[in-house]
Every structure is written in C-alpha cells, then in structure tokens.
Design an enzyme around this catalytic site. Structure first.
Site, PDB file in Angstrom:
ATOM      1  NE  ARG A 150       2.846  -1.877   1.976  1.00  0.00           N
ATOM      2  CZ  ARG A 150       1.645  -1.159   2.105  1.00  0.00           C
ATOM      3  NH1 ARG A 150       0.576  -1.628   2.408  1.00  0.00           N
ATOM      4  NH2 ARG A 150       2.097   0.093   2.015  1.00  0.00           N
ATOM      5  CE  LYS A 175       5.586   0.557   5.272  1.00  0.00           C
ATOM      6  NZ  LYS A 175       6.766   0.775   4.076  1.00  0.00           N
ATOM      7  CG  HIS A 242       7.551  -5.190  -2.177  1.00  0.00           C
ATOM      8  ND1 HIS A 242       6.410  -5.148  -1.455  1.00  0.00           N
ATOM      9  CD2 HIS A 242       7.780  -3.857  -2.729  1.00  0.00           C
ATOM     10  CE1 HIS A 242       6.233  -3.861  -1.140  1.00  0.00           C
ATOM     11  NE2 HIS A 242       7.059  -3.149  -2.001  1.00  0.00           N
ATOM     12  NE  ARG A 245       3.166  -2.411  -2.512  1.00  0.00           N
ATOM     13  CZ  ARG A 245       2.045  -1.783  -1.634  1.00  0.00           C
ATOM     14  NH1 ARG A 245       1.099  -2.543  -1.927  1.00  0.00           N
ATOM     15  NH2 ARG A 245       2.023  -0.751  -1.319  1.00  0.00           N
ATOM     16  CG  HIS A 268       2.064   3.863  -1.350  1.00  0.00           C
ATOM     17  ND1 HIS A 268       2.507   4.061  -2.703  1.00  0.00           N
ATOM     18  CD2 HIS A 268       2.819   2.934  -0.807  1.00  0.00           C
ATOM     19  CE1 HIS A 268       3.282   3.037  -2.862  1.00  0.00           C
ATOM     20  NE2 HIS A 268       3.504   2.279  -1.948  1.00  0.00           N
ATOM     21  CE1 TYR A 277       5.907   1.007  -8.042  1.00  0.00           C
ATOM     22  CE2 TYR A 277       4.514   2.328  -6.815  1.00  0.00           C
ATOM     23  CZ  TYR A 277       5.182   1.390  -6.967  1.00  0.00           C
ATOM     24  OH  TYR A 277       5.254   0.385  -5.990  1.00  0.00           O
TER      25      TYR A 277
END
Length: 300
Positions: A150, A175, A242, A245, A268, A277
């Site tokens: 990120r 994150k 982003h 990414r 994630h 995706y």
C-alpha cells in the site's frame, strides 16, 4: 474549532506510534470534512451535518471536480471521520454520543476502471528520465508494482526495512497494525539497489533521515508527493498509487498465482477482499472442471 480538534487527534494518534503514512492519509481524509464545513459556513459538528457530508461524498462530489472519489475513498474518509468523532466523544467528552456512529460507509465491491496494464506500467517505467529524481521514481514504481504494498506502507518504510541479502521488505504496522515480509522481484531490487547506492546517500546526509524514499530535501515523502510524482511520470494527474497495487494483484492472478499467495502478498486479513480480483478474469468452467474435478481427472 474543528481544525484544533483534528490537530489534537492527529497528535494523539502519533503518540500511539501510528505510521507517518497513515497519519498523512488521516489528515488528507479529514481535510474533506473541513473543506465541506468551510464551503457551507458550518461551525459545529452535528449528526445532521455529518449525514449531509456523507450524502455529498456519495452523490455530489463529482459535481465539484471530484471524479476520482470512488467507494473505497469515500469509505476511508467516513471511517476516519467516525474515528475522530469517537475520540472526541470517549476521550475528550465533546459529545454525549458519537454523531458519526450511524453513518453508513460504502462497500468497495468493484475495482477502479483506470487500472494500468502490465504493458502500460512497463512503458511508464522505461520512459523515466534517469536523473537523480528519476532514479528514485523508477525505484518507487518498480517496488510498488513488484511488492503490491500500500502507499502508506511504502512511505513508512525505513532503510533498514530492506533485506538486501534475501531481497525482501519488512512491512511494519501495515493495515490493521500487522507486520509482514514481502519478497522483491529482481528488476525492482536492481532499481532499488541503484537508488540506495547512488541517490539516497546524497540526500540522506543532509538530514540523517531513516526513511527509505526521500524527497529532494532529504525528508520522508508524503502521500501527496507520491501521488504528484506518479501522476507526473505517467502524464496523468488522476492516477493514484493504489491502482498499481491492483495491477500487481491482477497480473499475478493472470499468470497463475494462487489466490491465497496473493492474499498474503497484499496483507489482506480476509480472503474475500482478495477474491474481488477474480471477477475481472474470464474463467472457462468446462476446462476447469476437466482439469481439477477428481472424477474428471481420474484416469480410468
């Protein structure tokens, strides 16, 4: 008043050890609120004001030139406003109850349309003029695309987060305040090595800054600087870090990478976040059945 509250809130977050990139992102998100209040001559933060603010972000932002504000950006802004108001309620006692508590945030269940292809990213990287700043810019784009980190994670990297022996990055406090280790591809590593050998020392000696990627003043780069740099390099000021990414994740998936490996790379927490995706890729279910179903692949 709101400006003072935001300044106190960000100072408090800094004492908790939050990454500078995350603080910059929070500051950027909260700026939307202050701009809205100024434009509408609002002084007090109320539930009614915040409901109108959320409606503005959802439906009217494009009318004032904010075409880039998608569901993910709106969600980020509103979650930050909610966190600010929760702090103002619980820690400072400015509200009896959190006025932002019931504000709904959109679910970013689709990807942006401006995701560059592998060919576009390759062309962009190859077109960079390798001046001192160009060397840095190439390293940034290569690392972003290779590792799929990120923007905030990239900006939070320090020089000692790079393992030059094993060719990997240590992403600290990503994150969800989680750490992870991400491998660096060879092309990205080569670009990064040139940057750290020939560019970074020239600017780091001015400030003794430990950040991996530095501005021309020898300081840690901000999110706004990163966006400006990428937009200038690509000749498209609308681009955001982003989407690189996203492009990396899609590229790995197209080339046959396991979805759980991509989940680990992206950091994630839930596989559901990564599976977004897969919607972009056409799947021949008949071929998949023949190849993977135990009854079909069984040799009789």
């Amino acid at each position: 008043m709101i400006h003072e509250w935001i300044r106190e809130y960000l100072d408090y977050q800094k004492t908790l050890g939050r990454p500078q990139g995350s603080l910059e992102a929070d500051k950027y998100s909260l700026k939307h609120l202050t701009n809205y209040m100024i434009q509408n001559n609002e002084v007090y933060v109320t539930k009614s004001l915040l409901m109108d603010f959320a409606k503005f972000l959802f439906y009217d932002y494009k009318k004032v030139g904010g075409a880039l504000l998608g569901p993910a950006s709106v969600k980020r802004i509103l979650l930050t406003v909610r966190a600010l108001c929760r702090w103002l309620t619980d820690q400072k006692g400015h509200f009896l109850s959190n006025p932002a508590q019931r504000i709904k945030t959109p679910r970013p269940d689709r990807l942006p349309r401006d995701i560059p292809t592998d060919r576009e990213i390759q062309h962009t990287i190859e077109s960079i003029d390798l001046t001192y700043m160009g060397i840095r810019n190439k390293a940034i784009l290569e690392v972003l695309y290779s590792t799929a980190v990120r923007a905030a994670e990239l900006l939070n990297l320090d020089i000692y987060d790079v393992d030059f022996t094993e060719k990997r990055l240590s992403v600290r406090q990503g994150k969800g305040q989680k750490d992870r280790v991400v491998p660096i591809g060879q092309k990205a590593f080569d670009a990064l090595k040139i940057y750290t050998d020939y560019f970074r020392p020239r600017y780091a000696k001015k400030t003794k800054e430990k950040a991996l990627f530095l501005s021309h003043q020898g300081r840690r780069m901000s999110y706004q600087m990163l966006c400006y740099m990428i937009g200038k390099v690509r000749g498209d000021t609308k681009i955001r870090p982003h989407v690189i990414r996203h492009a990396a994740a899609i590229g790995m998936l197209k080339n046959g990478a396991d979805i759980r490996y991509i989940q680990q790379m992206l950091g994630h927490q839930s596989l559901e976040s990564t599976q977004i995706y897969t919607r972009l890729l056409p799947v021949d279910l008949k071929d998949t059945l023949k190849k993977y179903h135990p009854r079909e692949s069984e040799k009789l």
